[in-house]
Design a protein around this motif. Structure first.
Motif, PDB file in Angstrom:
ATOM      1  N   PHE A  91       0.816  -1.212   0.000  1.00  0.00           N
ATOM      2  CA  PHE A  91       0.000   0.000   0.000  1.00  0.00           C
ATOM      3  C   PHE A  91       0.854   1.269   0.000  1.00  0.00           C
ATOM      4  O   PHE A  91       0.319   2.362  -0.116  1.00  0.00           O
ATOM      5  CB  PHE A  91      -0.905   0.046   1.239  1.00  0.00           C
ATOM      6  N   VAL A 109      -1.396  -1.631  -4.252  1.00  0.00           N
ATOM      7  CA  VAL A 109      -2.723  -1.033  -4.105  1.00  0.00           C
ATOM      8  C   VAL A 109      -2.542   0.469  -3.946  1.00  0.00           C
ATOM      9  O   VAL A 109      -1.849   0.910  -3.034  1.00  0.00           O
ATOM     10  CB  VAL A 109      -3.470  -1.584  -2.872  1.00  0.00           C
ATOM     11  N   ASP A 110      -3.073   1.236  -4.863  1.00  0.00           N
ATOM     12  CA  ASP A 110      -3.018   2.689  -4.774  1.00  0.00           C
ATOM     13  C   ASP A 110      -4.394   3.221  -5.151  1.00  0.00           C
ATOM     14  O   ASP A 110      -4.779   3.199  -6.309  1.00  0.00           O
ATOM     15  CB  ASP A 110      -1.940   3.238  -5.704  1.00  0.00           C
ATOM     16  N   PHE A 111      -5.136   3.676  -4.127  1.00  0.00           N
ATOM     17  CA  PHE A 111      -6.507   4.140  -4.360  1.00  0.00           C
ATOM     18  C   PHE A 111      -6.540   5.301  -5.333  1.00  0.00           C
ATOM     19  O   PHE A 111      -7.508   5.476  -6.071  1.00  0.00           O
ATOM     20  CB  PHE A 111      -7.155   4.636  -3.069  1.00  0.00           C
TER      21      PHE A 111
END
Lengths: 210, 210
Positions: B177, B193-195
């Motif tokens: 993350f 995971v990179d919003f």
């Protein structure tokens, strides 16, 4: 700008290229070869050239890419030269952590609204000063604060109802962290985030290689 | 089981099908047509058939899929018939929220270790009873508690060092993350995971349609 038939994977990779270019700019790198940029982004150089070719000609033959120029061009393609206002719906552990996450602001996303149903939370302010409104106020607040994108971190059972309210308020983009498929009209674009799907991919790789 | 050359997008969609099938099973649905399953998963029926065809023959012509059977088969393909132990590295706002998130346990992932460097946190216990160890103890604790996958939610500056320690401890799967590309040996599989990358995709869609 309008571009037809761009693969979604290309758009996702443009975001990755953009992040790497931002880091390079901060490190005062002016020019970078496509080989080195590719290595930093974890793709092959042909992929970068192919992705960029959808949008025109970039880079200088034998030299590479001018970091600042390419960064600006990708931001332009993605629509990130303007400010985007976010609304967080659901201030549980995850929603509260995300609102404080520096990564949003770094990439030009600003929370201008926050919603919950918990009477203990509604009316309180977040550490950044943002007032928590009741979800019943979504329509009014979204219009008032010019919200462009809604982020849903409610329990699965509440997500569809919240999505309906966001759409009614004129929101056309939703980032959904609730573990449920939400239904929206075609004019609205939804991106789902489920960490456990990424874990499944890891589990698959470990299973086939182990 | 070993399958060659399966597209990553297929693996991701299998996870989505699996979640829908789990919901259907909980609702006591025994059999479902590929059309209805496709609609619930947000894909077209040909896609489901194509994805499953990589792994054999599934479903009964004219009837559809037996929900319980297909669920079991997909779990088997993804390697999810066993238990997976997770280690969380970084107990800031995001890490703390993720450790408490019910979605991991629901999908067979159990946190068996947690690490931080903050003296205020090391030695304390998380709400679920898990002891927070110092990152210096990664190698020992990971082996001791049979951790399979490491999750990194540290600041970007610490992520590579943590990844190195996880790999040294024998971890071959990392969910990252931290907003930085981490470098690992080929034997290790990393999912990032990179919003904000998902937000960029939304921004792009709103820009081209708006």
């Amino acid at each position: 700008m309008k571009f037809a038939k761009i693969p979604m994977a290309t758009i996702t990779r443009l975001s990755v290229y953009m992040r790497t270019l931002q880091d390079l700019l901060e490190d005062d790198v002016d020019v970078i070869s496509s080989e080195r940029l590719a290595r930093l982004c974890g793709v092959n150089p042909a992929q970068i050239r192919k992705d960029l070719a959808y949008f025109g000609e970039f880079g200088v033959r034998g030299v590479g890419y001018r970091v600042g120029d390419l960064l600006g061009q990708i931001k332009d393609i993605l629509g990130l030269t303007r400010r985007w206002n976010l609304a967080m719906v659901g201030l549980g552990n995850l929603g509260s952590a995300l609102v404080r996450h520096a990564n949003f602001l770094k990439h030009g996303y600003t929370f201008t609204a926050a919603f919950d149903v918990d009477p203990q939370k509604v009316g309180k302010r977040l550490p950044n000063g943002l007032l928590i409104n009741h979800v019943n106020e979504i329509e009014e607040v979204v219009k008032d604060r010019d919200v462009n994108v809604g982020i849903i971190t409610t329990p699965a059972s509440a997500a569809q109802s919240v999505a309906n309210q966001l759409v009614l308020a004129g929101i056309n983009g939703i980032l959904n962290f609730a573990p449920v498929q939400i239904q929206v009209p075609d004019c609205c674009h939804v991106e789902n985030v489920d960490f456990t799907i990424s874990l499944d991919t890891i589990a698959y790789h470990l299973s086939v290689s182990g």
